[in-house]
Write a protein that holds these residues in place. Structure first.
Motif, PDB file in Angstrom:
ATOM      1  N   ALA A  19      20.763  28.840  -5.032  1.00 16.54           N
ATOM      2  CA  ALA A  19      20.880  29.603  -6.120  1.00 16.54           C
ATOM      3  C   ALA A  19      19.587  29.480  -6.890  1.00 16.54           C
ATOM      4  O   ALA A  19      18.966  28.086  -6.793  1.00 16.54           O
ATOM      5  N   ALA A  20      19.070  30.289  -7.654  1.00 17.13           N
ATOM      6  CA  ALA A  20      18.087  30.364  -8.601  1.00 17.13           C
ATOM      7  C   ALA A  20      17.853  29.098  -9.417  1.00 17.13           C
ATOM      8  O   ALA A  20      16.885  28.332  -9.688  1.00 17.13           O
ATOM      9  N   THR A  21      19.047  28.634  -9.808  1.00 16.48           N
ATOM     10  CA  THR A  21      19.011  27.700 -10.747  1.00 16.48           C
ATOM     11  C   THR A  21      19.481  26.261 -10.182  1.00 16.48           C
ATOM     12  O   THR A  21      19.352  25.357 -10.773  1.00 16.48           O
ATOM     13  N   GLY A  22      20.018  26.173  -8.810  1.00 13.27           N
ATOM     14  CA  GLY A  22      20.358  25.211  -8.139  1.00 13.27           C
ATOM     15  C   GLY A  22      19.554  24.316  -7.589  1.00 13.27           C
ATOM     16  O   GLY A  22      18.202  24.684  -7.614  1.00 13.27           O
ATOM     17  N   ASN A  23      19.818  23.167  -6.724  1.00 15.77           N
ATOM     18  CA  ASN A  23      18.892  22.632  -5.819  1.00 15.77           C
ATOM     19  C   ASN A  23      19.422  22.326  -4.527  1.00 15.77           C
ATOM     20  O   ASN A  23      20.416  22.729  -4.473  1.00 15.77           O
ATOM     21  N   ALA A  24      18.626  21.750  -3.678  1.00 12.90           N
ATOM     22  CA  ALA A  24      19.151  21.477  -2.428  1.00 12.90           C
ATOM     23  C   ALA A  24      20.440  20.840  -2.292  1.00 12.90           C
ATOM     24  O   ALA A  24      21.149  21.125  -1.410  1.00 12.90           O
ATOM     25  N   GLY A  25      20.346  19.607  -2.950  1.00  8.74           N
ATOM     26  CA  GLY A  25      21.520  18.726  -3.013  1.00  8.74           C
ATOM     27  C   GLY A  25      22.828  19.559  -3.170  1.00  8.74           C
ATOM     28  O   GLY A  25      23.793  19.325  -2.292  1.00  8.74           O
ATOM     29  N   GLU A  26      22.763  20.538  -4.116  1.00  7.56           N
ATOM     30  CA  GLU A  26      24.065  21.088  -4.579  1.00  7.56           C
ATOM     31  C   GLU A  26      24.224  22.263  -3.405  1.00  7.56           C
ATOM     32  O   GLU A  26      25.493  22.163  -3.138  1.00  7.56           O
ATOM     33  N   ALA A  27      23.203  22.764  -2.960  1.00  4.84           N
ATOM     34  CA  ALA A  27      23.563  23.696  -1.905  1.00  4.84           C
ATOM     35  C   ALA A  27      24.223  23.251  -0.617  1.00  4.84           C
ATOM     36  O   ALA A  27      24.989  23.543  -0.178  1.00  4.84           O
ATOM     37  N   LEU A  28      23.753  22.039  -0.357  1.00  6.44           N
ATOM     38  CA  LEU A  28      24.267  21.184   0.960  1.00  6.44           C
ATOM     39  C   LEU A  28      25.713  20.762   0.616  1.00  6.44           C
ATOM     40  O   LEU A  28      26.431  20.728   1.675  1.00  6.44           O
ATOM     41  N   ARG A  29      25.837  20.340  -0.760  1.00  7.97           N
ATOM     42  CA  ARG A  29      27.367  19.880  -0.924  1.00  7.97           C
ATOM     43  C   ARG A  29      28.237  21.240  -0.968  1.00  7.97           C
ATOM     44  O   ARG A  29      29.350  21.165  -0.400  1.00  7.97           O
ATOM     45  N   TYR A  30      27.890  22.311  -1.444  1.00  8.82           N
ATOM     46  CA  TYR A  30      28.718  23.598  -1.076  1.00  8.82           C
ATOM     47  C   TYR A  30      28.834  23.907   0.241  1.00  8.82           C
ATOM     48  O   TYR A  30      29.933  24.266   0.547  1.00  8.82           O
ATOM     49  N   THR A  31      27.881  23.799   0.970  1.00  6.15           N
ATOM     50  CA  THR A  31      27.893  23.907   2.508  1.00  6.15           C
ATOM     51  C   THR A  31      28.950  22.987   3.139  1.00  6.15           C
ATOM     52  O   THR A  31      29.988  23.482   3.943  1.00  6.15           O
ATOM     53  N   THR A  32      29.181  21.769   2.571  1.00  6.60           N
ATOM     54  CA  THR A  32      30.021  20.770   3.271  1.00  6.60           C
ATOM     55  C   THR A  32      31.456  21.176   2.752  1.00  6.60           C
ATOM     56  O   THR A  32      32.427  21.114   3.726  1.00  6.60           O
ATOM     57  N   GLU A  33      31.522  21.560   1.719  1.00 10.23           N
ATOM     58  CA  GLU A  33      32.810  22.211   0.791  1.00 10.23           C
ATOM     59  C   GLU A  33      33.389  23.351   1.749  1.00 10.23           C
ATOM     60  O   GLU A  33      34.519  23.416   2.052  1.00 10.23           O
ATOM     61  N   LEU A  34      32.240  24.196   1.938  1.00 10.50           N
ATOM     62  CA  LEU A  34      32.811  25.245   2.829  1.00 10.50           C
ATOM     63  C   LEU A  34      33.180  25.085   4.095  1.00 10.50           C
ATOM     64  O   LEU A  34      34.141  25.493   4.702  1.00 10.50           O
TER      65      LEU A  34
END
Length: 340
Positions: A19-34
């Protein structure tokens, strides 16, 4: 005449959107959650795609991400959708996916693509030489890769892990070339309907016409990847799909950027042409309430005869992403049938 009715398996393609506000670490954590949540919901596979030099996508190293996802799940199949073979030496891919298969036997899919999946400059940075960047080398490199797994033509090099630890190999494509090759080699084939919807039916036809039974498959097996955004109402789903439409428009005009919020996407000053472009892109995909999505996916199955559907959901907020997969699992999947 009696038709057997087949429940269609559903799978997930995730790009770890930043997301525009996010960072890669957050993106990868969300992917893991998904991945964890879609496993609970009964999806068959969870694939991540290799992209480079794209600020909106954090899945640039599929093998590394897949190791993490496999360690955080227990039964869902995990794979690449895809690894872009021109970017890598076949031996490296064999060792990486041989490692994954050795650690998680029977759960790993290696989806292979023949486009670099990035711009020329980045492709050159990955390969470090102009040679091998063109798709002509693809059939040879694919044969080398398969041989590292099978050891059918023993050479001076043994892939360890790799030899005897073969993931399930898939060919991915958005054109007729990969479709024909998948058929001739008797491999399962996944078509990128989510970014090339006008080629879907001709490519699947080529795949089935050219199919030769192999040690992997005795009949063709085709998966179709489709954009899906499901929400409680059609209006909400269209609203949530706004950022992905805008992101695709920016990508096509050579300015890729992270996903904006649905509010920002709705406020964007689209020209008539741009609005039409985004609408066309949504055509043939699945966006809407569970009833609408069921109708759209049902139509796609009817037209393509797909054996499996792979859903990719590009929305801004991870909660909306998860909710879309929940609604589809709970209210759509059970009713989807393919006449077989």
């Amino acid at each position: 005449m009696h038709h057997a009715v087949i429940d269609v398996p559903m799978s997930v393609l995730d790009l770890a959107p930043v997301a525009a506000t996010g960072n890669a670490g957050e993106a990868l954590r969300y992917t893991t959650e998904l991945a964890r949540r879609t496993e609970e919901l009964g999806y068959r596979r969870f694939w991540v795609a290799e992209h480079h030099n794209m600020p909106a996508i954090a899945s640039s190293a599929p093998a590394v991400l897949l190791a993490h996802l496999a360690a955080n799940t227990s039964s869902i199949r995990l794979g690449s959708g895809g690894v872009m073979l021109p970017n890598h030496a076949p031996l490296v891919v064999a060792e990486q996916f041989g490692t994954l298969e050795a650690l998680h036997p029977g759960r790993i899919d290696l989806g292979i693509g023949r486009a670099p999946g990035t711009d020329q400059v980045t492709a050159l940075a990955l390969r470090r030489t102009m040679e091998g960047l063109s798709a002509e080398h693809f059939p040879r490199e694919l044969a080398d890769l398969m041989n590292y797994f099978s050891g059918a033509e023993p050479g001076p090099i043994t892939a360890t892990p790799g030899r005897g630890q073969s993931p399930q190999v898939w060919l991915l494509g958005s054109s007729g070339f990969s479709a024909q090759l998948a058929g001739l080699l008797g491999l399962p084939f996944s078509f990128a309907h989510h970014f090339s919807s006008q080629n879907t039916i001709p490519a699947l036809q080529l795949y089935r016409q050219n199919f030769r039974p192999s040690q992997w498959l005795d009949r063709p097996y085709a998966m179709v990847a489709v954009n899906a955004v499901c929400a409680e109402t059609d209006e909400r789903a269209q609203w949530l799909a706004g950022p992905a439409g805008l992101s695709f428009l920016k990508l096509r005009s050579g300015r890729p950027e992270p996903l904006v919020t649905p509010e920002e996407a709705a406020a964007y000053p689209y020209s008539e042409f741009e609005r039409e472009f985004v609408a066309q892109r949504r055509d043939g995909q699945a966006t809407g309430s569970p009833e609408t999505v069921a109708r759209q996916l049902g139509g796609l199955l009817e037209r393509t005869g797909a054996d499996e559907l792979m859903l990719t959901t590009m929305v801004y907020d991870v909660a909306d992403r998860v909710r879309s997969f929940e609604l589809i699992a709970e209210k759509v999947a059970g009713g989807l049938r393919r006449e077989g």
